[in-house]
Design an enzyme around this catalytic site. Structure first.
Site, PDB file in Angstrom:
ATOM      1  CE  LYS A   9      -3.892  -2.330   2.317  1.00  0.00           C
ATOM      2  NZ  LYS A   9      -4.925  -2.245   3.382  1.00  0.00           N
ATOM      3  CE1 TYR A  49      -9.433  -3.229   0.131  1.00  0.00           C
ATOM      4  CE2 TYR A  49      -8.377  -1.232  -0.675  1.00  0.00           C
ATOM      5  CZ  TYR A  49      -8.303  -2.438   0.002  1.00  0.00           C
ATOM      6  OH  TYR A  49      -7.116  -2.849   0.552  1.00  0.00           O
ATOM      7  CG  PHE A  57     -13.424   1.269   6.813  1.00  0.00           C
ATOM      8  CD1 PHE A  57     -12.933   0.699   5.637  1.00  0.00           C
ATOM      9  CD2 PHE A  57     -14.068   0.447   7.730  1.00  0.00           C
ATOM     10  CE1 PHE A  57     -13.072  -0.664   5.380  1.00  0.00           C
ATOM     11  CE2 PHE A  57     -14.215  -0.930   7.483  1.00  0.00           C
ATOM     12  CZ  PHE A  57     -13.708  -1.470   6.293  1.00  0.00           C
ATOM     13  NE  ARG A  85      -6.644 -12.326   4.681  1.00  0.00           N
ATOM     14  CZ  ARG A  85      -7.328 -11.176   4.706  1.00  0.00           C
ATOM     15  NH1 ARG A  85      -7.200 -10.286   3.723  1.00  0.00           N
ATOM     16  NH2 ARG A  85      -8.113 -10.901   5.713  1.00  0.00           N
ATOM     17  NE  ARG A 102      -2.590  -5.867   6.964  1.00  0.00           N
ATOM     18  CZ  ARG A 102      -3.749  -6.339   6.496  1.00  0.00           C
ATOM     19  NH1 ARG A 102      -4.428  -7.230   7.200  1.00  0.00           N
ATOM     20  NH2 ARG A 102      -4.235  -5.914   5.346  1.00  0.00           N
ATOM     21  CG  ASN A 112      -3.669  -2.524   6.865  1.00  0.00           C
ATOM     22  OD1 ASN A 112      -3.500  -2.163   5.706  1.00  0.00           O
ATOM     23  ND2 ASN A 112      -4.770  -3.128   7.261  1.00  0.00           N
ATOM     24  CG  HIS A 115      -5.143  -6.102  -0.627  1.00  0.00           C
ATOM     25  ND1 HIS A 115      -6.391  -6.167  -0.061  1.00  0.00           N
ATOM     26  CD2 HIS A 115      -5.175  -6.916  -1.710  1.00  0.00           C
ATOM     27  CE1 HIS A 115      -7.152  -6.985  -0.791  1.00  0.00           C
ATOM     28  NE2 HIS A 115      -6.429  -7.445  -1.798  1.00  0.00           N
ATOM     29  CD  GLU A 126      -8.730  -8.656  -4.022  1.00  0.00           C
ATOM     30  OE1 GLU A 126      -7.617  -9.163  -3.744  1.00  0.00           O
ATOM     31  OE2 GLU A 126      -9.549  -8.299  -3.151  1.00  0.00           O
TER      32      GLU A 126
HETATM   33  P1  ATP Z   1      -7.052  -5.910   2.892  1.00  0.00           P
HETATM   34  O1  ATP Z   1      -8.374  -6.152   2.183  1.00  0.00           O
HETATM   35  O2  ATP Z   1      -6.501  -4.523   2.666  1.00  0.00           O
HETATM   36  O3  ATP Z   1      -6.080  -6.984   2.646  1.00  0.00           O
HETATM   37  P2  ATP Z   1      -8.159  -6.988   5.298  1.00  0.00           P
HETATM   38  O4  ATP Z   1      -8.759  -8.024   4.393  1.00  0.00           O
HETATM   39  O5  ATP Z   1      -7.319  -7.446   6.436  1.00  0.00           O
HETATM   40  O6  ATP Z   1      -7.306  -5.966   4.485  1.00  0.00           O
HETATM   41  P3  ATP Z   1     -10.698  -5.622   5.215  1.00  0.00           P
HETATM   42  O7  ATP Z   1     -11.772  -5.874   6.210  1.00  0.00           O
HETATM   43  O8  ATP Z   1     -10.836  -6.198   3.846  1.00  0.00           O
HETATM   44  O9  ATP Z   1      -9.297  -6.072   5.880  1.00  0.00           O
HETATM   45  O10 ATP Z   1     -10.507  -4.046   5.120  1.00  0.00           O
HETATM   46  C1  ATP Z   1      -9.831  -3.464   4.021  1.00  0.00           C
HETATM   47  C2  ATP Z   1      -8.937  -2.358   4.506  1.00  0.00           C
HETATM   48  O11 ATP Z   1      -9.750  -1.316   5.020  1.00  0.00           O
HETATM   49  C3  ATP Z   1      -8.026  -2.717   5.686  1.00  0.00           C
HETATM   50  O12 ATP Z   1      -6.834  -3.331   5.298  1.00  0.00           O
HETATM   51  C4  ATP Z   1      -7.758  -1.364   6.279  1.00  0.00           C
HETATM   52  O13 ATP Z   1      -6.781  -0.656   5.491  1.00  0.00           O
HETATM   53  C5  ATP Z   1      -9.101  -0.695   6.119  1.00  0.00           C
HETATM   54  N1  ATP Z   1      -9.943  -0.888   7.308  1.00  0.00           N
HETATM   55  C6  ATP Z   1     -10.531  -2.033   7.733  1.00  0.00           C
HETATM   56  N2  ATP Z   1     -11.243  -1.858   8.847  1.00  0.00           N
HETATM   57  C7  ATP Z   1     -11.098  -0.554   9.156  1.00  0.00           C
HETATM   58  C8  ATP Z   1     -11.587   0.280  10.204  1.00  0.00           C
HETATM   59  N3  ATP Z   1     -12.377  -0.210  11.171  1.00  0.00           N
HETATM   60  N4  ATP Z   1     -11.224   1.585  10.191  1.00  0.00           N
HETATM   61  C9  ATP Z   1     -10.438   2.084   9.214  1.00  0.00           C
HETATM   62  N5  ATP Z   1      -9.948   1.353   8.183  1.00  0.00           N
HETATM   63  C10 ATP Z   1     -10.271   0.060   8.171  1.00  0.00           C
HETATM   64 MG    MG Z   2      -9.839  -7.541   2.631  1.00  0.00          MG
END
Ligand code: ATP
Ligand code: MG
Length: 139
Positions: A9, A49, A57, A85, A102, A112, A115, A126
């Site tokens: 990211k 997304y 968010f 993951r 992370r 974080n 992705h 994706e």
């Molecule tokens: P990613 O999809 O980026 O790999 P993830 O699958 O662990 O991450 P998701 O639930 O898909 O998590 O959320 C996508 C992204 O949105 C997160 O990686 C983070 O950057 C952001 N995000 C998730 N939850 C929150 C939250 N509660 N507040 C702010 N940002 C959030």
């Molecule tokens: Mg995700």
């Protein structure tokens, strides 16, 4: 062999963590079979997304993801979706296991560093979002 989409990211690229992330995945028996650098438009980030469009968010996340350069990779390996993951750690870095990307580098739940696709269905969406078949190495 399973494939997944990885993104370093804008915070990860900006802080000079490209090499660190790549070292960790190469050391974990994952092969990079496609890679590019790009900067997403807001629209591209929103499309990527789209599953999160109802989340509170969403605007902040898509602003962040389109704020700078990212590195997008296709990784291949056995069970690579869940293994990558595991390497990333939990979304919230405060809950992520020791030694995960992370836990070691994230500064915020949003910022974080990486992705990774969360299922075969999302991986195929994706990967297709960023790469055509000619850009993916066929081993
Ligand atoms: P990613 O999809 O980026 O790999 P993830 O699958 O662990 O991450 P998701 O639930 O898909 O998590 O959320 C996508 C992204 O949105 C997160 O990686 C983070 O950057 C952001 N995000 C998730 N939850 C929150 C939250 N509660 N507040 C702010 N940002 C959030
Ligand atoms: Mg995700």
């Amino acid at each position: 062999m399973e494939k997944t989409l990885s993104i370093i990211k804008p915070d990860g690229v900006g802080r000079g963590l490209i090499g660190e992330v790549i070292k960790r995945l190469e050391n974990s028996d994952m092969k990079i079979i496609a890679m590019k650098m790009l900067k997403m438009s807001r629209k591209q980030a929103q499309g990527f997304y789209a599953v999160h469009k109802e989340r509170p968010f969403f605007d902040s996340l898509t602003d962040f993801m389109s704020s700078g350069t990212v590195v997008v990779m296709v990784l291949e390996g056995e069970n690579v979706i869940s293994r990558y993951r595991d390497l990333m750690g939990a979304t919230n870095y405060k809950e992520a296991e020791e030694g995960t990307i992370r836990r070691d580098f994230a500064t915020d739940i949003e910022r974080n560093v990486v992705h990774g696709s969360d299922s075969q269905k999302s991986a195929s969406f994706e990967i297709g979002y960023f790469f055509n078949s000619f850009e993916i190495i066929n081993r």
